[in-house]
Write a protein that holds these residues in place. Structure first.
Motif, mmCIF file in Angstrom:
data_model
loop_
_atom_site.group_PDB
_atom_site.id
_atom_site.type_symbol
_atom_site.label_atom_id
_atom_site.label_comp_id
_atom_site.label_asym_id
_atom_site.label_seq_id
_atom_site.Cartn_x
_atom_site.Cartn_y
_atom_site.Cartn_z
ATOM 1 N N ASN A 1 -10.551 9.432 5.607
ATOM 2 C CA ASN A 1 -12.156 11.036 5.949
ATOM 3 C C ASN A 1 -10.811 11.582 6.816
ATOM 4 O O ASN A 1 -11.728 11.646 7.885
ATOM 5 N N TRP B 1 1.063 -1.160 -0.020
ATOM 6 C CA TRP B 1 0.217 -0.090 -0.206
ATOM 7 C C TRP B 1 0.888 1.533 -0.144
ATOM 8 O O TRP B 1 1.524 1.941 1.078
ATOM 9 N N GLU C 1 1.049 5.031 0.700
ATOM 10 C CA GLU C 1 0.706 6.346 1.342
ATOM 11 C C GLU C 1 1.633 7.816 1.746
ATOM 12 O O GLU C 1 2.606 6.589 2.356
ATOM 13 N N ARG D 1 -13.290 5.428 6.478
ATOM 14 C CA ARG D 1 -12.325 5.330 5.371
ATOM 15 C C ARG D 1 -13.358 5.002 4.149
ATOM 16 O O ARG D 1 -13.947 4.854 4.573
ATOM 17 N N ASN D 2 -12.358 5.601 2.776
ATOM 18 C CA ASN D 2 -13.529 6.640 1.808
ATOM 19 C C ASN D 2 -13.752 4.574 1.038
ATOM 20 O O ASN D 2 -12.583 3.945 1.250
ATOM 21 N N GLU D 3 -13.984 4.964 0.031
ATOM 22 C CA GLU D 3 -14.206 3.735 -0.451
ATOM 23 C C GLU D 3 -12.950 3.664 -1.325
ATOM 24 O O GLU D 3 -13.092 2.216 -1.563
ATOM 25 N N ASP D 4 -12.183 4.324 -1.925
ATOM 26 C CA ASP D 4 -11.016 3.972 -2.406
ATOM 27 C C ASP D 4 -9.740 3.649 -1.273
ATOM 28 O O ASP D 4 -8.620 3.900 -1.548
ATOM 29 N N GLY D 5 -10.390 3.599 -0.178
ATOM 30 C CA GLY D 5 -9.279 3.260 0.776
ATOM 31 C C GLY D 5 -8.634 4.405 1.595
ATOM 32 O O GLY D 5 -7.698 3.789 2.332
ATOM 33 N N THR D 6 -8.701 5.739 1.181
ATOM 34 C CA THR D 6 -8.023 6.747 1.986
ATOM 35 C C THR D 6 -8.808 7.239 3.357
ATOM 36 O O THR D 6 -10.374 6.869 3.273
ATOM 37 N N ASP E 1 -6.820 -1.250 9.627
ATOM 38 C CA ASP E 1 -8.275 -1.152 9.295
ATOM 39 C C ASP E 1 -9.341 -1.624 9.874
ATOM 40 O O ASP E 1 -8.866 -3.016 9.967
#
Length: 244
Positions: free
Chosen positions: A228, A147, A149, A221-226, A186
């Motif tokens: 909020n 991942w 980030e 967690r946003n849908e793209d894995g990032t 997560d």
């Protein structure tokens, strides 16, 4: 510690956090705990655990917050039971199979005191025993793809928790940096009913040979894995950490 791609991620992570031999020297950990964030007010429990202590057993699932709500009262969590007790052990309230009490909940549902104690107890047990708990019976681990980030590359470990451990969700993902320490965690906190969350542990301290993050911040967690980052769900700050 630098991690190579052909290494066993679980074993390297355990070693980076202090090693299983050191961990097995202890039976419990206690810490001063300060909680903040939006979740507590959403659930109708704002301030109850803002300044308290937590105690967890390391080799079985038991957790206690003290004081809870007022002096002389503590919680007691095991996987299938939660209780509020006096400091002398008198049971004031208890609930068997507490997970069932969240059935049908949505994010806006408030919690009673036993639900708060259940969530807070299993959460702190999960956080304070990882990654060493991954060696307990029934835990399964699998390395996922890397991942990217914030300019860093983290390895990811999917951990499947056994049915006899109370925790956020059966499957959780831990993100591990080159030094072997957790950078991110997560999970879907099912009893919160708010979807997947991104949890950042940081400001590690060595306590009795064990590396412990003293700061934790949790976001949706946003849908793209990032994450909020506009909504801080939970903040956790620890000090006075003692292994025994």
């Amino acid at each position: 510690m630098t991690m190579s791609d052909n290494s066993n991620l679980k074993d390297l992570t355990i070693a980076a956090h202090g090693g299983l031999d050191q961990w097995n020297e202890y039976t419990s950990v206690t810490a001063h705990l300060r909680n903040g964030g939006a979740l507590w007010s959403i659930k109708g429990q704002d301030g109850v655990l803002a300044d308290t202590h937590v105690h967890v057993d390391l080799h079985r699932q038991f957790a206690s917050h003290f004081p809870i709500k007022e002096p002389g009262r503590r919680s007691a969590l095991t996987p299938k039971r939660v209780a509020i007790e006096t400091d002398s052990g008198e049971v004031l309230a208890e609930r068997d199979n507490p997970r069932d009490s969240f059935e049908g909940h949505v994010l806006e549902n408030t919690w009673d005191e036993l639900q708060l104690a259940y969530f807070a107890g299993y959460a702190m047990w999960t956080y304070l025993t990882a990654p060493f708990s991954f060696t307990m019976p029934g835990f399964k681990t699998e390395e996922l793809t890397h991942w990217e980030e914030d300019g860093q590359t983290w390895r990811r470990l999917k951990v499947t928790f056994p049915d006899d451990i109370a925790t956020h969700s059966a499957e959780q993902i831990f993100y591990i940096g080159d030094h072997g320490l957790f950078q991110r965690h997560d999970y879907n906190a099912e009893v919160v009913a708010g979807g997947w969350a991104v949890h950042y542990p940081s400001e590690y301290q060595e306590v009795g040979g064990i590396m412990v993050p003293t700061k934790r911040r949790v976001y949706p967690r946003n849908e793209d894995g990032t994450p909020n980052l506009d909504l801080l769900l939970v903040s956790i700050d620890l000090d006075g950490i003692t292994f025994e």
